[in-house]
Design a protein around this motif. Structure first.
Motif, PDB file in Angstrom:
ATOM      1  N   LEU A 143      29.856   2.100  25.716  1.00  0.00           N
ATOM      2  CA  LEU A 143      30.364   0.727  25.586  1.00  0.00           C
ATOM      3  C   LEU A 143      29.904  -0.162  26.729  1.00  0.00           C
ATOM      4  CD1 LEU A 143      34.025   1.408  24.365  1.00  0.00           C
ATOM      5  CD2 LEU A 143      32.030   0.765  22.994  1.00  0.00           C
ATOM      6  N   GLN A 144      29.783   0.413  27.923  1.00  0.00           N
ATOM      7  CA  GLN A 144      29.324  -0.375  29.065  1.00  0.00           C
ATOM      8  C   GLN A 144      27.944  -0.952  28.814  1.00  0.00           C
ATOM      9  OE1 GLN A 144      29.705   2.353  32.357  1.00  0.00           O
ATOM     10  NE2 GLN A 144      31.928   2.173  32.437  1.00  0.00           N
ATOM     11  N   GLN A 145      27.094  -0.214  28.100  1.00  0.00           N
ATOM     12  CA  GLN A 145      25.760  -0.719  27.768  1.00  0.00           C
ATOM     13  C   GLN A 145      25.821  -1.871  26.768  1.00  0.00           C
ATOM     14  OE1 GLN A 145      22.912   2.237  26.617  1.00  0.00           O
ATOM     15  NE2 GLN A 145      23.155   3.437  28.494  1.00  0.00           N
ATOM     16  N   GLN A 146      26.951  -1.959  26.052  1.00  0.00           N
ATOM     17  CA  GLN A 146      27.145  -3.033  25.079  1.00  0.00           C
ATOM     18  C   GLN A 146      27.929  -4.204  25.667  1.00  0.00           C
ATOM     19  OE1 GLN A 146      25.695  -2.621  21.952  1.00  0.00           O
ATOM     20  NE2 GLN A 146      24.907  -0.741  22.886  1.00  0.00           N
ATOM     21  N   GLY A 147      28.244  -4.122  26.954  1.00  0.00           N
ATOM     22  CA  GLY A 147      28.993  -5.193  27.607  1.00  0.00           C
ATOM     23  C   GLY A 147      30.471  -5.181  27.282  1.00  0.00           C
ATOM     24  N   ILE A 148      30.996  -4.033  26.837  1.00  0.00           N
ATOM     25  CA  ILE A 148      32.413  -3.913  26.487  1.00  0.00           C
ATOM     26  C   ILE A 148      33.131  -3.164  27.594  1.00  0.00           C
ATOM     27  CG2 ILE A 148      34.059  -3.020  24.805  1.00  0.00           C
ATOM     28  CD1 ILE A 148      31.815  -3.181  22.705  1.00  0.00           C
ATOM     29  N   ASN A 149      34.194  -3.755  28.124  1.00  0.00           N
ATOM     30  CA  ASN A 149      34.954  -3.148  29.217  1.00  0.00           C
ATOM     31  C   ASN A 149      36.426  -3.059  28.855  1.00  0.00           C
ATOM     32  OD1 ASN A 149      32.917  -2.894  31.526  1.00  0.00           O
ATOM     33  ND2 ASN A 149      32.634  -5.017  30.891  1.00  0.00           N
ATOM     34  N   ILE A 150      37.040  -1.958  29.240  1.00  0.00           N
ATOM     35  CA  ILE A 150      38.434  -1.679  28.886  1.00  0.00           C
ATOM     36  C   ILE A 150      39.231  -1.436  30.158  1.00  0.00           C
ATOM     37  CG2 ILE A 150      39.968  -0.105  27.652  1.00  0.00           C
ATOM     38  CD1 ILE A 150      37.546   0.510  25.803  1.00  0.00           C
ATOM     39  N   VAL A 207      56.051   0.440  30.272  1.00  0.00           N
ATOM     40  CA  VAL A 207      55.057  -0.148  29.379  1.00  0.00           C
ATOM     41  C   VAL A 207      53.710  -0.239  30.085  1.00  0.00           C
ATOM     42  CG1 VAL A 207      54.387  -2.224  28.075  1.00  0.00           C
ATOM     43  CG2 VAL A 207      56.782  -1.488  28.122  1.00  0.00           C
ATOM     44  N   ILE A 208      52.646   0.102  29.359  1.00  0.00           N
ATOM     45  CA  ILE A 208      51.275  -0.074  29.841  1.00  0.00           C
ATOM     46  C   ILE A 208      50.603  -1.144  28.988  1.00  0.00           C
ATOM     47  CG2 ILE A 208      48.977   0.993  29.966  1.00  0.00           C
ATOM     48  CD1 ILE A 208      50.332   3.591  30.768  1.00  0.00           C
ATOM     49  N   SER A 209      49.912  -2.082  29.639  1.00  0.00           N
ATOM     50  CA  SER A 209      49.128  -3.098  28.943  1.00  0.00           C
ATOM     51  C   SER A 209      47.648  -2.731  29.017  1.00  0.00           C
ATOM     52  CB  SER A 209      49.333  -4.475  29.569  1.00  0.00           C
ATOM     53  OG  SER A 209      50.586  -5.002  29.224  1.00  0.00           O
ATOM     54  N   CYS A 210      46.897  -3.145  28.003  1.00  0.00           N
ATOM     55  CA  CYS A 210      45.457  -2.864  27.978  1.00  0.00           C
ATOM     56  C   CYS A 210      44.704  -4.079  27.478  1.00  0.00           C
ATOM     57  CB  CYS A 210      45.166  -1.653  27.086  1.00  0.00           C
ATOM     58  SG  CYS A 210      43.435  -1.102  27.107  1.00  0.00           S
ATOM     59  N   VAL A 211      43.551  -4.347  28.095  1.00  0.00           N
ATOM     60  CA  VAL A 211      42.705  -5.474  27.731  1.00  0.00           C
ATOM     61  C   VAL A 211      41.291  -4.960  27.451  1.00  0.00           C
ATOM     62  CG1 VAL A 211      41.824  -7.735  28.403  1.00  0.00           C
ATOM     63  CG2 VAL A 211      44.029  -6.936  29.306  1.00  0.00           C
ATOM     64  N   ILE A 212      40.727  -5.370  26.317  1.00  0.00           N
ATOM     65  CA  ILE A 212      39.354  -5.019  25.955  1.00  0.00           C
ATOM     66  C   ILE A 212      38.544  -6.302  25.945  1.00  0.00           C
ATOM     67  CG2 ILE A 212      37.852  -3.926  24.247  1.00  0.00           C
ATOM     68  CD1 ILE A 212      40.358  -2.484  23.184  1.00  0.00           C
ATOM     69  N   GLY A 293      36.104 -11.547  18.481  1.00  0.00           N
ATOM     70  CA  GLY A 293      35.289 -11.866  19.642  1.00  0.00           C
ATOM     71  C   GLY A 293      36.068 -12.243  20.877  1.00  0.00           C
ATOM     72  N   GLU A 294      37.366 -12.524  20.712  1.00  0.00           N
ATOM     73  CA  GLU A 294      38.220 -12.821  21.859  1.00  0.00           C
ATOM     74  C   GLU A 294      38.681 -11.509  22.509  1.00  0.00           C
ATOM     75  OE1 GLU A 294      39.211 -16.111  22.974  1.00  0.00           O
ATOM     76  OE2 GLU A 294      37.442 -16.471  21.716  1.00  0.00           O
ATOM     77  N   ASP A 295      39.298 -11.623  23.676  1.00  0.00           N
ATOM     78  CA  ASP A 295      39.854 -10.431  24.319  1.00  0.00           C
ATOM     79  C   ASP A 295      40.868  -9.771  23.386  1.00  0.00           C
ATOM     80  OD1 ASP A 295      38.416 -11.125  26.548  1.00  0.00           O
ATOM     81  OD2 ASP A 295      40.158 -11.718  27.752  1.00  0.00           O
ATOM     82  N   ILE A 296      40.774  -8.458  23.262  1.00  0.00           N
ATOM     83  CA  ILE A 296      41.787  -7.693  22.547  1.00  0.00           C
ATOM     84  C   ILE A 296      42.797  -7.205  23.578  1.00  0.00           C
ATOM     85  CG2 ILE A 296      42.241  -5.592  21.203  1.00  0.00           C
ATOM     86  CD1 ILE A 296      39.367  -5.880  20.102  1.00  0.00           C
ATOM     87  N   TYR A 297      44.064  -7.524  23.356  1.00  0.00           N
ATOM     88  CA  TYR A 297      45.068  -7.062  24.301  1.00  0.00           C
ATOM     89  C   TYR A 297      46.269  -6.495  23.564  1.00  0.00           C
ATOM     90  CZ  TYR A 297      47.411 -11.631  23.638  1.00  0.00           C
ATOM     91  OH  TYR A 297      48.034 -12.741  23.107  1.00  0.00           O
ATOM     92  N   PRO A 340      44.695   5.950  32.436  1.00  0.00           N
ATOM     93  CA  PRO A 340      43.361   6.341  31.972  1.00  0.00           C
ATOM     94  C   PRO A 340      43.360   6.930  30.565  1.00  0.00           C
ATOM     95  CG  PRO A 340      44.164   7.886  33.628  1.00  0.00           C
ATOM     96  CD  PRO A 340      45.100   6.723  33.635  1.00  0.00           C
ATOM     97  N   ILE A 341      44.489   7.471  30.117  1.00  0.00           N
ATOM     98  CA  ILE A 341      44.560   8.001  28.752  1.00  0.00           C
ATOM     99  C   ILE A 341      44.537   6.853  27.747  1.00  0.00           C
ATOM    100  CG2 ILE A 341      45.907   9.397  27.142  1.00  0.00           C
ATOM    101  CD1 ILE A 341      47.194  10.744  29.633  1.00  0.00           C
ATOM    102  N   ILE A 342      45.278   5.783  28.045  1.00  0.00           N
ATOM    103  CA  ILE A 342      45.256   4.587  27.194  1.00  0.00           C
ATOM    104  C   ILE A 342      43.831   4.049  27.097  1.00  0.00           C
ATOM    105  CG2 ILE A 342      45.983   2.172  27.032  1.00  0.00           C
ATOM    106  CD1 ILE A 342      48.224   4.009  26.286  1.00  0.00           C
ATOM    107  N   GLU A 343      43.155   3.928  28.238  1.00  0.00           N
ATOM    108  CA  GLU A 343      41.783   3.429  28.237  1.00  0.00           C
ATOM    109  C   GLU A 343      40.869   4.333  27.423  1.00  0.00           C
ATOM    110  OE1 GLU A 343      41.903   1.265  32.670  1.00  0.00           O
ATOM    111  OE2 GLU A 343      40.521   2.937  32.279  1.00  0.00           O
ATOM    112  N   ALA A 344      41.051   5.638  27.553  1.00  0.00           N
ATOM    113  CA  ALA A 344      40.201   6.596  26.844  1.00  0.00           C
ATOM    114  C   ALA A 344      40.355   6.472  25.334  1.00  0.00           C
ATOM    115  CB  ALA A 344      40.539   8.013  27.295  1.00  0.00           C
ATOM    116  N   MET A 345      41.597   6.390  24.864  1.00  0.00           N
ATOM    117  CA  MET A 345      41.830   6.279  23.433  1.00  0.00           C
ATOM    118  C   MET A 345      41.306   4.946  22.892  1.00  0.00           C
ATOM    119  SD  MET A 345      42.982   9.178  22.682  1.00  0.00           S
ATOM    120  CE  MET A 345      43.237   8.851  20.928  1.00  0.00           C
ATOM    121  N   ALA A 346      41.443   3.889  23.685  1.00  0.00           N
ATOM    122  CA  ALA A 346      40.896   2.594  23.277  1.00  0.00           C
ATOM    123  C   ALA A 346      39.373   2.659  23.196  1.00  0.00           C
ATOM    124  CB  ALA A 346      41.331   1.506  24.252  1.00  0.00           C
ATOM    125  N   ALA A 347      38.741   3.308  24.173  1.00  0.00           N
ATOM    126  CA  ALA A 347      37.280   3.410  24.202  1.00  0.00           C
ATOM    127  C   ALA A 347      36.760   4.188  22.997  1.00  0.00           C
ATOM    128  CB  ALA A 347      36.827   4.075  25.502  1.00  0.00           C
TER     129      ALA A 347
END
Length: 362
Positions: A143-150, A207-212, A293-297, A340-347
């Motif tokens: 995803l990093q090569q696609q410009g996507i960050n979580i 609660v954990i928040s996540c932004v893509i 195309g907007e931030d996914i949160y 990091p588990i939340i980020e992993a599942m999102a990725a």
């Protein structure tokens, strides 16, 4: 079901007190540089014993890549990996081998299979999530090569909660404290609360928040493969997760449509959308089940850890009433290690949907 995903898949194996925990990742695109240090760093964010507010279990959690990588790059073949368990204290569970721990998977696993591994919960242990972190790190490299960050962070512990949205915080501060909260003052309060709860033998949730960021338009497969539904399923598969919401979520249920709708405006070259610009993002980056195309949160609610270091009422495997005292090493609050588990599942979810979206176009 021990396999996640459709095109980018992870199949996991192992138990908390077995020889190792691992997995097989299939569908990894070929030619991706495999940064083993990055994978190890992601595991270090999840590993036990990393601070005074996590479990005291000490594990190096060193990953071994067994296949699918040649000269530092992915080959397109399945990537097999394992992480060996080196610090099990199985004897800590001998006194509960015939008891059902309240709110654990002990009773349901035994009822379903007629057998259970009482040592740390066996297959139902949160230790199994380290396989998700390895696979998520591999997905992140793509995803990093696609410009996507979580980016995920702890938003709330108990009744201590951030009062601003993610735009108003410096997210680079997340890993600067053991709670993984971007607000240093709130992080200190959360840390003190967790330490207090731990000293009492109790546990606490939050609660954990996540932004893509950087997710392209068009990910998600209606009718039954909506992107938010896939993210929700991924998050709800994590141990101790009790709730998922995206965009304005439950808070938006009290709004009017005139407040909730995201207004479309004419676009120009300075905007990322080819047809229009979106003035607000109450939808959380997903409309009609498809990314816009907007931030996914989104936000994920975790219950307090079920293992309490205090006497509890329960029954034994014959259904007789008794009490139990749990021994061993346990987290008073799962949130710091769950980030990091939340980020992993999102990725993994985003990469899987990205690969699927490319099969739908000529």
């Amino acid at each position: 079901m021990n396999t996640f995903g459709k095109l980018f898949t992870l199949t996991t194996f192992g138990e908390s007190h077995g020889a190792a925990v691992g997995g097989i990742v299939d569908g990894m695109p070929a030619g991706i540089t495999i940064d083993i240090d990055f994978i190890q760093c992601e595991l270090a964010r999840r590993r036990p014993g990393q601070s005074h507010i996590t479990t005291d279990r000490k594990e190096a959690d060193k990953v071994e890549l067994l296949s699918g990588v040649f000269e530092g790059k992915s080959t397109g073949a399945p990537i097999g990996f394992l992480v060996r368990n080196t610090n099990q204290h199985s004897k800590d569970y001998e006194n509960i081998r015939d008891l059902f721990r309240p709110s654990h998977a002990d009773y349901t696993y035994y009822s379903k299979y007629g057998i259970r591994d009482y040592r740390g919960g066996g297959r139902s242990s949160a230790r199994i999530t380290l396989s998700r972190v390895v696979a998520g790190a591999l997905a992140k490299l793509v995803l990093q090569q696609q410009g996507i960050n979580i980016t995920a962070y702890t938003e709330q512990v108990g009744n201590i909660q951030l009062d601003r949205d993610y735009h108003q915080y410096d997210l680079s501060l997340i890993d600067s404290n053991p709670v993984r909260c971007p607000d240093p003052q709130k992080a200190k309060e959360m840390e003190e609360l967790i330490a207090q709860v731990k000293s009492e033998g109790d546990t606490i949730g939050g609660v954990i928040s996540c932004v893509i960021k950087g997710c392209p338009v068009g990910l998600g497969e209606p009718e039954f493969g909506k992107l938010h539904a896939q993210l929700g399923a991924a998050m709800l598969s994590i141990n101790a997760v009790k709730g998922f919401e995206y965009g304005e979520g439950f808070a938006g249920a009290s709004w009017r449509g005139s407040q909730q709708n995201d207004t479309f405006l004419p676009t120009d070259d300075s905007h990322q959308h080819p047809l229009c610009n979106i003035e607000t993002n109450h939808s959380g980056g997903i409309q009609g089940g498809i990314s816009n195309g907007e931030d996914i949160y989104f936000r994920v609610a975790f219950k307090p850890v079920a293992t309490l270091l205090m006497e509890q009422q329960t029954v034994n495997m014959e259904g007789e009433s008794t009490t139990m005292d749990v021994q061993g090493r346990h987290d008073p609050c799962v949130l710091p290690r769950a980030v990091p588990i939340i980020e992993a599942m999102a990725a993994m979810t985003i990469l899987d949907t990205l690969l699927i979206s490319r099969t739908n176009r000529f």
